[in-house]
Motif scaffolding. Structure first.
Motif, PDB file in Angstrom:
ATOM      1  N   ARG A  26       0.855  -1.188   0.000  1.00  0.00           N
ATOM      2  CA  ARG A  26       0.000   0.000   0.000  1.00  0.00           C
ATOM      3  C   ARG A  26       0.888   1.234   0.000  1.00  0.00           C
ATOM      4  NH1 ARG A  26      -2.885   1.813   5.473  1.00  0.00           N
ATOM      5  NH2 ARG A  26      -1.000   2.472   6.526  1.00  0.00           N
ATOM      6  N   MET A  27       0.399   2.262  -0.669  1.00  0.00           N
ATOM      7  CA  MET A  27       1.164   3.502  -0.798  1.00  0.00           C
ATOM      8  C   MET A  27       0.203   4.676  -0.877  1.00  0.00           C
ATOM      9  SD  MET A  27       3.905   2.332  -3.752  1.00  0.00           S
ATOM     10  CE  MET A  27       5.157   3.570  -3.454  1.00  0.00           C
ATOM     11  N   TYR A  28       0.710   5.857  -0.572  1.00  0.00           N
ATOM     12  CA  TYR A  28      -0.065   7.082  -0.775  1.00  0.00           C
ATOM     13  C   TYR A  28       0.530   7.826  -1.963  1.00  0.00           C
ATOM     14  CZ  TYR A  28       3.637   9.193   2.155  1.00  0.00           C
ATOM     15  OH  TYR A  28       4.829   9.598   2.683  1.00  0.00           O
ATOM     16  N   GLY A  29      -0.211   8.787  -2.481  1.00  0.00           N
ATOM     17  CA  GLY A  29       0.156   9.435  -3.730  1.00  0.00           C
ATOM     18  C   GLY A  29       1.565   9.980  -3.792  1.00  0.00           C
ATOM     19  N   TYR A  30       1.948  10.789  -2.810  1.00  0.00           N
ATOM     20  CA  TYR A  30       3.291  11.369  -2.813  1.00  0.00           C
ATOM     21  C   TYR A  30       4.360  10.280  -2.795  1.00  0.00           C
ATOM     22  CZ  TYR A  30       7.333  14.141  -1.414  1.00  0.00           C
ATOM     23  OH  TYR A  30       8.587  14.719  -1.354  1.00  0.00           O
ATOM     24  N   GLU A  31       4.108   9.228  -2.040  1.00  0.00           N
ATOM     25  CA  GLU A  31       5.041   8.106  -1.960  1.00  0.00           C
ATOM     26  C   GLU A  31       5.223   7.455  -3.335  1.00  0.00           C
ATOM     27  OE1 GLU A  31       5.534   4.138   0.856  1.00  0.00           O
ATOM     28  OE2 GLU A  31       3.577   5.080   0.660  1.00  0.00           O
ATOM     29  N   ILE A  32       4.149   7.348  -4.090  1.00  0.00           N
ATOM     30  CA  ILE A  32       4.222   6.774  -5.438  1.00  0.00           C
ATOM     31  C   ILE A  32       5.087   7.654  -6.333  1.00  0.00           C
ATOM     32  CG2 ILE A  32       2.891   6.217  -7.525  1.00  0.00           C
ATOM     33  CD1 ILE A  32       0.585   5.387  -5.585  1.00  0.00           C
ATOM     34  N   THR A  33       4.847   8.971  -6.316  1.00  0.00           N
ATOM     35  CA  THR A  33       5.630   9.877  -7.171  1.00  0.00           C
ATOM     36  C   THR A  33       7.107   9.837  -6.788  1.00  0.00           C
ATOM     37  OG1 THR A  33       5.241  11.841  -5.790  1.00  0.00           O
ATOM     38  CG2 THR A  33       3.671  11.415  -7.586  1.00  0.00           C
ATOM     39  N   GLN A  34       7.392   9.788  -5.491  1.00  0.00           N
ATOM     40  CA  GLN A  34       8.779   9.751  -5.039  1.00  0.00           C
ATOM     41  C   GLN A  34       9.459   8.432  -5.391  1.00  0.00           C
ATOM     42  OE1 GLN A  34      10.535  12.531  -3.706  1.00  0.00           O
ATOM     43  NE2 GLN A  34       8.710  13.179  -4.813  1.00  0.00           N
ATOM     44  N   SER A  35       8.718   7.348  -5.345  1.00  0.00           N
ATOM     45  CA  SER A  35       9.276   6.048  -5.706  1.00  0.00           C
ATOM     46  C   SER A  35       9.689   6.020  -7.176  1.00  0.00           C
ATOM     47  CB  SER A  35       8.259   4.950  -5.396  1.00  0.00           C
ATOM     48  OG  SER A  35       8.824   3.692  -5.611  1.00  0.00           O
ATOM     49  N   VAL A  36       8.843   6.572  -8.035  1.00  0.00           N
ATOM     50  CA  VAL A  36       9.178   6.649  -9.464  1.00  0.00           C
ATOM     51  C   VAL A  36      10.429   7.498  -9.649  1.00  0.00           C
ATOM     52  CG1 VAL A  36       8.418   7.526 -11.720  1.00  0.00           C
ATOM     53  CG2 VAL A  36       6.829   6.226 -10.277  1.00  0.00           C
ATOM     54  N   ASP A  37      10.480   8.635  -8.988  1.00  0.00           N
ATOM     55  CA  ASP A  37      11.627   9.536  -9.096  1.00  0.00           C
ATOM     56  C   ASP A  37      12.910   8.844  -8.634  1.00  0.00           C
ATOM     57  OD1 ASP A  37      12.808  12.234  -9.498  1.00  0.00           O
ATOM     58  OD2 ASP A  37      13.065  12.158  -7.314  1.00  0.00           O
ATOM     59  N   GLU A  38      12.851   8.186  -7.475  1.00  0.00           N
ATOM     60  CA  GLU A  38      14.033   7.530  -6.919  1.00  0.00           C
ATOM     61  C   GLU A  38      14.492   6.352  -7.774  1.00  0.00           C
ATOM     62  OE1 GLU A  38      13.008   6.462  -2.915  1.00  0.00           O
ATOM     63  OE2 GLU A  38      12.702   8.570  -2.347  1.00  0.00           O
ATOM     64  N   ARG A  39      13.552   5.526  -8.192  1.00  0.00           N
ATOM     65  CA  ARG A  39      13.917   4.330  -8.969  1.00  0.00           C
ATOM     66  C   ARG A  39      14.494   4.667 -10.333  1.00  0.00           C
ATOM     67  NH1 ARG A  39       9.771  -0.635  -7.981  1.00  0.00           N
ATOM     68  NH2 ARG A  39       9.674  -0.509  -5.719  1.00  0.00           N
ATOM     69  N   THR A  40      14.089   5.801 -10.886  1.00  0.00           N
ATOM     70  CA  THR A  40      14.566   6.173 -12.223  1.00  0.00           C
ATOM     71  C   THR A  40      15.647   7.250 -12.174  1.00  0.00           C
ATOM     72  OG1 THR A  40      12.881   7.891 -12.576  1.00  0.00           O
ATOM     73  CG2 THR A  40      12.320   5.622 -13.239  1.00  0.00           C
ATOM     74  N   GLY A  41      16.127   7.569 -10.989  1.00  0.00           N
ATOM     75  CA  GLY A  41      17.159   8.592 -10.859  1.00  0.00           C
ATOM     76  C   GLY A  41      16.704   9.935 -11.399  1.00  0.00           C
ATOM     77  N   GLU A  59      -9.566   2.518  -8.576  1.00  0.00           N
ATOM     78  CA  GLU A  59     -10.577   2.293  -7.540  1.00  0.00           C
ATOM     79  C   GLU A  59     -11.946   2.052  -8.178  1.00  0.00           C
ATOM     80  OE1 GLU A  59     -11.832   4.152  -3.248  1.00  0.00           O
ATOM     81  OE2 GLU A  59     -10.816   5.452  -4.684  1.00  0.00           O
ATOM     82  N   ASP A  60     -12.302   2.870  -9.170  1.00  0.00           N
ATOM     83  CA  ASP A  60     -13.589   2.712  -9.866  1.00  0.00           C
ATOM     84  C   ASP A  60     -13.711   1.354 -10.541  1.00  0.00           C
ATOM     85  OD1 ASP A  60     -14.299   5.278  -9.103  1.00  0.00           O
ATOM     86  OD2 ASP A  60     -13.844   6.179 -11.061  1.00  0.00           O
ATOM     87  N   GLU A  61     -12.590   0.827 -11.037  1.00  0.00           N
ATOM     88  CA  GLU A  61     -12.583  -0.465 -11.729  1.00  0.00           C
ATOM     89  C   GLU A  61     -12.503  -1.644 -10.763  1.00  0.00           C
ATOM     90  OE1 GLU A  61      -9.223  -0.082 -14.352  1.00  0.00           O
ATOM     91  OE2 GLU A  61     -10.361   1.095 -15.823  1.00  0.00           O
ATOM     92  N   GLY A  62     -12.438  -1.362  -9.475  1.00  0.00           N
ATOM     93  CA  GLY A  62     -12.350  -2.430  -8.486  1.00  0.00           C
ATOM     94  C   GLY A  62     -10.969  -3.047  -8.366  1.00  0.00           C
ATOM     95  N   LEU A  63      -9.963  -2.348  -8.876  1.00  0.00           N
ATOM     96  CA  LEU A  63      -8.604  -2.864  -8.836  1.00  0.00           C
ATOM     97  C   LEU A  63      -7.855  -2.424  -7.586  1.00  0.00           C
ATOM     98  CD1 LEU A  63      -7.624  -2.339 -12.585  1.00  0.00           C
ATOM     99  CD2 LEU A  63      -8.570  -4.381 -11.491  1.00  0.00           C
ATOM    100  N   SER A  64      -8.372  -1.393  -6.918  1.00  0.00           N
ATOM    101  CA  SER A  64      -7.734  -0.930  -5.689  1.00  0.00           C
ATOM    102  C   SER A  64      -8.793  -0.489  -4.688  1.00  0.00           C
ATOM    103  CB  SER A  64      -6.763   0.221  -5.963  1.00  0.00           C
ATOM    104  OG  SER A  64      -7.471   1.397  -6.293  1.00  0.00           O
ATOM    105  N   ILE A  65      -8.367  -0.439  -3.456  1.00  0.00           N
ATOM    106  CA  ILE A  65      -9.198   0.104  -2.388  1.00  0.00           C
ATOM    107  C   ILE A  65      -8.377   1.187  -1.694  1.00  0.00           C
ATOM    108  CG2 ILE A  65     -10.578  -1.970  -1.991  1.00  0.00           C
ATOM    109  CD1 ILE A  65      -8.723  -2.612   0.381  1.00  0.00           C
ATOM    110  N   THR A  66      -9.063   2.062  -0.982  1.00  0.00           N
ATOM    111  CA  THR A  66      -8.365   3.118  -0.258  1.00  0.00           C
ATOM    112  C   THR A  66      -8.643   2.997   1.227  1.00  0.00           C
ATOM    113  OG1 THR A  66     -10.195   4.650  -0.531  1.00  0.00           O
ATOM    114  CG2 THR A  66      -8.460   4.724  -2.195  1.00  0.00           C
ATOM    115  N   GLN A  80      -4.323   0.444  -2.090  1.00  0.00           N
ATOM    116  CA  GLN A  80      -3.890  -0.954  -2.006  1.00  0.00           C
ATOM    117  C   GLN A  80      -4.648  -1.751  -3.059  1.00  0.00           C
ATOM    118  OE1 GLN A  80      -4.392  -2.459   1.934  1.00  0.00           O
ATOM    119  NE2 GLN A  80      -3.719  -4.519   1.414  1.00  0.00           N
ATOM    120  N   LEU A  81      -3.981  -2.702  -3.697  1.00  0.00           N
ATOM    121  CA  LEU A  81      -4.618  -3.505  -4.730  1.00  0.00           C
ATOM    122  C   LEU A  81      -5.582  -4.521  -4.135  1.00  0.00           C
ATOM    123  CD1 LEU A  81      -1.684  -4.281  -7.196  1.00  0.00           C
ATOM    124  CD2 LEU A  81      -3.391  -2.462  -7.334  1.00  0.00           C
TER     125      LEU A  81
END
Length: 117
Positions: A26-41, A59-66, A80-81
């Protein structure tokens, strides 16, 4: 980051988010953006304007919950998925890997490959 990278990321945001959530749980939005930034340098930047519509669609497609949780006096929304989301993450990763293989064939064709046939 160059504009070509930004162009490529547009078509892959859903796959990126699904993979990060599958890996981290599970992750929150800022954490997701930072993970992309860190992993890709810093080569790929995932903006909030691009991220949140994808998170809402998952979430609308039932693929994640909050889940909301208070952190430092502020409400933080975690994503979270679902089991269907986890299966979709696996499928999308396979589709993306196949796409990469096809792009490599187009960019670096073998010498004996006949075009136009």
């Amino acid at each position: 980051m160059n504009s070509a990278n930004q162009e490529f990321i547009r078509g892959t945001i859903k796959t990126i988010v699904l993979q990060l959530l599958a890996q981290k749980g599970r992750m929150y939005g800022y954490e997701i953006t930072q993970s992309v930034d860190e992993r890709t340098g810093g080569e790929l930047i995932l903006t909030f304007g691009a991220l949140y519509p994808v998170l809402h669609k998952l979430e609308d497609e039932g693929l994640s919950i909050t889940q909301s949780q208070e952190v430092d006096g502020r409400l933080r929304k975690y994503y979270q998925l679902t089991s269907m989301g986890s299966a979709t993450a696996v499928r999308k990763a396979g589709e993306f890997e196949r796409f990469i293989q096809l792009m490599k064939l187009l960019i670096h064709p073998s010498p004996n490959m006949a075009f136009g046939k």
